[in-house]
Each structure stands twice: as C-alpha cells, then as structure tokens.
Design an enzyme around this catalytic site. Structure first.
Site, PDB file in Angstrom:
ATOM      1  N   ASN A 187      39.966  -4.258   9.263  1.00 11.97           N
ATOM      2  CA  ASN A 187      41.059  -4.126   8.297  1.00 11.97           C
ATOM      3  C   ASN A 187      41.868  -5.419   8.360  1.00 11.97           C
ATOM      4  O   ASN A 187      42.641  -5.618   9.291  1.00 11.97           O
ATOM      5  CB  ASN A 187      41.926  -2.919   8.668  1.00 11.97           C
TER       6      ASN A 187
ATOM      7  N   LYS B  89      44.223  -6.330   6.599  1.00 11.04           N
ATOM      8  CA  LYS B  89      45.611  -6.138   6.153  1.00 11.04           C
ATOM      9  C   LYS B  89      45.987  -7.220   5.123  1.00 11.04           C
ATOM     10  O   LYS B  89      45.098  -7.721   4.423  1.00 11.04           O
ATOM     11  CB  LYS B  89      46.567  -6.149   7.342  1.00 11.04           C
TER      12      LYS B  89
ATOM     13  N   HIS C 285      46.226   4.753   5.414  1.00 13.88           N
ATOM     14  CA  HIS C 285      46.613   3.964   6.590  1.00 13.88           C
ATOM     15  C   HIS C 285      48.090   4.227   6.907  1.00 13.88           C
ATOM     16  O   HIS C 285      48.903   4.418   5.988  1.00 13.88           O
ATOM     17  CB  HIS C 285      46.375   2.478   6.321  1.00 13.88           C
TER      18      HIS C 285
ATOM     19  N   GLU D  12      50.383   2.324   7.655  1.00 17.09           N
ATOM     20  CA  GLU D  12      51.326   1.396   7.019  1.00 17.09           C
ATOM     21  C   GLU D  12      51.616   1.829   5.580  1.00 17.09           C
ATOM     22  O   GLU D  12      52.716   1.622   5.071  1.00 17.09           O
ATOM     23  CB  GLU D  12      50.774  -0.038   7.103  1.00 17.09           C
TER      24      GLU D  12
ATOM     25  N   GLU E  79      44.156   6.782  14.313  1.00 13.33           N
ATOM     26  CA  GLU E  79      44.939   5.599  14.617  1.00 13.33           C
ATOM     27  C   GLU E  79      46.346   6.029  15.030  1.00 13.33           C
ATOM     28  O   GLU E  79      47.232   6.186  14.165  1.00 13.33           O
ATOM     29  CB  GLU E  79      45.037   4.693  13.391  1.00 13.33           C
TER      30      GLU E  79
ATOM     31  N   GLY F 116      48.811  -2.483  16.212  1.00 13.37           N
ATOM     32  CA  GLY F 116      49.462  -3.790  16.257  1.00 13.37           C
ATOM     33  C   GLY F 116      50.442  -3.957  17.405  1.00 13.37           C
ATOM     34  O   GLY F 116      51.233  -4.907  17.413  1.00 13.37           O
TER      35      GLY F 116
ATOM     36  N   SER G 134      44.958  -1.451  18.316  1.00 17.11           N
ATOM     37  CA  SER G 134      44.877  -2.488  19.363  1.00 17.11           C
ATOM     38  C   SER G 134      43.535  -2.502  20.088  1.00 17.11           C
ATOM     39  O   SER G 134      43.479  -2.705  21.298  1.00 17.11           O
ATOM     40  CB  SER G 134      46.038  -2.321  20.354  1.00 17.11           C
TER      41      SER G 134
HETATM   42  C1  PEP Z   1      44.839  -1.191  11.826  1.00 12.81           C
HETATM   43  O1  PEP Z   1      45.687  -1.769  11.175  1.00 12.81           O
HETATM   44  O2  PEP Z   1      44.096  -0.347  11.287  1.00 12.81           O
HETATM   45  C2  PEP Z   1      44.736  -1.514  13.244  1.00 12.81           C
HETATM   46  C3  PEP Z   1      44.012  -0.739  13.989  1.00 12.81           C
HETATM   47  O3  PEP Z   1      45.429  -2.618  13.680  1.00 12.81           O
HETATM   48  P1  PEP Z   1      45.342  -3.308  15.138  1.00 12.81           P
HETATM   49  O4  PEP Z   1      43.890  -3.315  15.550  1.00 12.81           O
HETATM   50  O5  PEP Z   1      45.876  -4.667  14.942  1.00 12.81           O
HETATM   51  O6  PEP Z   1      46.145  -2.461  16.048  1.00 12.81           O
END
Ligand code: PEP
Length: 260
Positions: free
Chosen positions: A11, A13, A99, A101, A175, A181, A220
C-alpha cells in the site's frame, strides 16, 4: 506449506511521483524476477494517478496492481470518485477498501465499506477489506466487538452477492490501528488470535469457503518481523505500507511469505 497462497500487497498510500515510481517499478520487477517466488502472490497499490504507470511497468510481470480505494457508487455524478468499472478498465486486479486512514480521515462507516465491497464483487475486482481496532478499543477490551462488527458488514456484502467472488479474490486485512505506521507491530500471537477470530466470524456469517479466504496482517511489517508473523497458521501474508516503498525491504517480506 500453507494451503492458502500468501499474498503480499504494498500500500503505497499517498506517496511517489512519476520518476520515483519508475525507479521502484524497475527495482521490483528486477528483484522479484530474480528471486522467482511462485509460492507468493504479489501486488502493489499506488495512488490512482499512477495506476496507468503500474499497468505499463508491470503488465508483463507476475506482479499485480490495485487501487487503494473505490467508489461506493457506479459511474455518474460523483465528483472526485473513481468507480469499480474504471478500475477494471485500467486492469486493476485488486482494490483495498476500508483502510483505517479512510475510516478515520474520511469518516468511512461500515456501511460505506460494505457498499465498496459490493462494487468490487459486482465488477470482479479482488477485494482487500481492512479492519482493525484502535488502541483505545484494545485497552477497553472491545477488540472482538469491533472486529465482529466490521467483519459482519464485509461478510454481508460477500455472502449476499448475486455472483460472489471466488475465495481467492477475497482478502481481509487485519490492521490494528495502533500498529499502522507506528513501528509498534502486533505480536505474532496477537495477530493470530485476531485472524482466527475473523475467520470464525466469517464462517458464522455464512461465508462457507472462509477456510480458503486469505487474512493478511498489516501494521509496521518489516523485513525483520515478517517471518514470525507469517508463520502463524491464520496469517496469510501482509498488507505493507512504509516498507513497500523500499524495493529491497519489500522483496525480503515477499521472501518471508514464500517460506512461511
Ligand atoms: C498500511 O498502511 O496498510 C500499513 C500497514 O502501513 P505500515 O506498514 O506503514 O504500518
């Protein structure tokens, strides 16, 4: 080896530009071709304006591309939206929906996420439906209540479809919001418990081939922790944010999925 083929999806982003994407596509093509990992399905999800670029650079590779979101509506007067039909037109194999976000920043509700899942199903786009609890919800002991509510909305769209997606095109991404993040990854045991709960809930809500649905972990994931997460029986790969922007790191994560 697991019965379900792991999926590693990047992803991106809201990152990248034409020049930096070109470098990343080139590096991903070269390194994944060299590594030859047929045991893993790999996809990248760049921002909308670069989906055509993804098609041009990845079209003749085994790397799929997808979108980070899709409209809950069909073509029409929805300024700023991008429809599922348009994603099909561009050759998208996948779309992320729900997601955290989008849920947090754009206020997306479970019903809207469910409508987006329905759009993917109706157009035959593989869906990567995200869910996860916030830190407050985990600390309050309501993780399963939250996940259950989110799964129920997604499952209703999958089960009620006139022409359901085959199980291999259905992916749920657990997630935990506190892990995205932040550098604070869920432990493999925490992830496994959530994934097992999600799979059992899918069965309870009538998704009969839930055993074949992939549930990937996101939050992460790095080259150094991917192997222990992917070793869990219900963790079928990962949705990777930050680390998917570095070709070597993404490759290492794909390798970890290949040996899981
Ligand atoms: C994501 O945005 O789906 C995600 C898992 O981000 P990160 O790996 O940076 O935590």
């Amino acid at each position: 080896m697991k019965a379900r083929k792991p999926l590693v999806a990047g992803n991106w982003k809201m990152n990248g530009d034409i020049v930096s994407n070109e470098h990343l596509f080139t590096a991903l093509r070269a390194s994944l071709e060299r590594a030859s990992l047929p045991q893993v399905e790999v996809a990248v999800c760049p921002p909308y304006p670069y989906l055509g670029q993804a098609a041009a650079w990845l079209g003749d590779t085994g790397i799929a591309w997808g979108a980070q979101d899709v409209s809950a509506f069909g073509n029409g007067a929805y300024t700023g939206d991008v429809s599922a039909a348009m994603l099909v037109d561009l050759g998208c194999r996948w779309s992320i929906v729900g997601h955290s976000e989008r849920r947090q920043l754009a206020g997306e509700t479970d019903d809207q996420v469910a409508a987006k899942v329905s759009m993917c199903v109706a157009h035959g786009i593989g869906v990567i439906a995200c869910l996860g609890e916030t830190l407050e919800e985990r600390e309050a002991g309501t993780t399963e209540t939250v996940l259950g509510r989110q799964v129920d909305a997604i499952a209703a769209s999958l089960v009620g479809a006139a022409q359901p997606l085959p199980a291999e095109r259905i992916v749920l991404a657990y997630e935990p919001v506190w892990a995205i993040g932040t550098g604070r990854t869920a432990s493999p045991e925490t992830a496994q418990a959530a994934h097992r709960f999600v799979r059992e809930r899918l069965v309870a809500r009538g998704l009969h081939d839930a055993a074949a649905v992939r549930i990937v972990y996101g939050g992460s994931v790095k080259a150094g922790n991917a192997a222990s997460l992917f070793a869990m029986p219900d963790v079928d790969g990962g949705l990777i944010g930050g680390a998917s922007l570095v070709a070597d790191d993404f490759l290492e994560i794909c390798r970890a999925a290949a040996v899981a």
